[in-house]
Motif scaffolding. Structure first.
Motif: not given
Length: 285
Positions: A3-4, A128-131, A134-135
């Protein structure tokens, strides 16, 4: 699926709840439900589909997996990750939760789960949601399986979140050392939903919340850890309200299925999740 979220944009969640598909082959009300879900997913862009329980009428369904297959084939047409937790009606029939979880393999876009913990045939996990740029970890979604019916029916009709599930949250939440804006999902609302001032709510408060009559203490742990800022539940079909208690936003999704009780228009809840707030909107079919 991982998820991003894009920098400066919200992570958009479609909460479906209380779909209540009946026996196979599906009848008119259930086909109408699937058509409504298809419409919402076709007309809106989402980053996650979160289903918060009562996908089916377990007791009244002799072929529940065939019924679920109809739903999953629809969801597979959209390139959107899917996450599921179960409700009190899903396993009233011939299949337990393990069987239903195993059948999730039929979903092409199942969201990647972290910290999975199964106790009493209930699975807790995080998403978990990551940018994307930028990760960096931006949000953590905590998912609890709130179970079905109480072991002490003379005290409470519905099950409470178990002590092991609360301990799981306490241990899991401290693993995340970076500051994130987190939310939680479950089917049966917590007892604290009954503390909401009806005069202050947004959207519809048309029935008294029906949590477990036993308060097992999850909300205390949520306050103690100060990570989760909003909760989302289903279960009570005539509520889709948003309010706040002790600084935590308490939300209902919107009943999705036509094959069940409730006077609310059927639909879904769109949740825009930022790194510092949520915005929500009921989408009617």
């Amino acid at each position: 699926m991982s998820l991003h979220v894009e920098t400066g944009k919200p992570f958009r969640i479609c909460q479906l709840t209380d779909i209540h598909l009946g026996e196979y082959p599906l009848q008119e009300n259930d086909l109408k439900t699937l058509a409504g879900i298809k419409k919402v997913l076709s007309e809106n862009q989402f980053d996650l589909i979160m289903i918060t329980g009562d996908l089916i009428w377990g007791k009244e369904n002799e072929e529940p997996l065939e019924t679920l297959k109809e739903l999953y084939e629809l969801l597979n047409k959209f390139d959107v990750p899917v996450a599921i937790t179960y409700g009190n009606h899903d396993t009233e029939g011939m299949y337990n939760r393990k069987c239903l979880r195993d059948f999730e393999s039929g979903l092409k876009h199942l969201a990647s789960r972290n910290n999975s913990y199964i106790v009493d045939d209930r699975e807790n996990y995080t998403l978990e949601i990551f940018n994307r740029q930028t990760d960096k970890l931006v949000n953590v979604l905590y998912v609890w399986d709130s179970g079905d019916y109480s072991n002490w029916p003379e005290i409470s009709q519905y099950a409470a979140i178990g002590r092991h599930q609360i301990n799981w949250y306490a241990k899991t939440s401290v693993k995340y050392h970076v500051k994130t804006f987190d939310v939680g999902f479950m089917h049966i609302p917590l007892p604290e939903y009954q503390e909401v001032d009806k005069a202050t709510v947004i959207d519809s408060y048309n029935e008294k919340p029906c949590p477990s009559a036993i308060n097992s203490g999850l909300f205390y742990e949520i306050l103690s850890k100060n990570k989760i800022k909003a909760l989302f539940a289903g279960h009570d079909h005539d509520n889709n309200f948003a309010s706040e208690f002790a600084g935590v936003a308490l939300n209902y999704g919107n009943v999705t299925g036509y094959n069940t009780y409730g006077d609310l228009d059927r639909g879904a809840l769109a949740i825009d999740l930022y790194n510092d707030r949520i915005e929500r909107k009921v989408i009617k079919f």
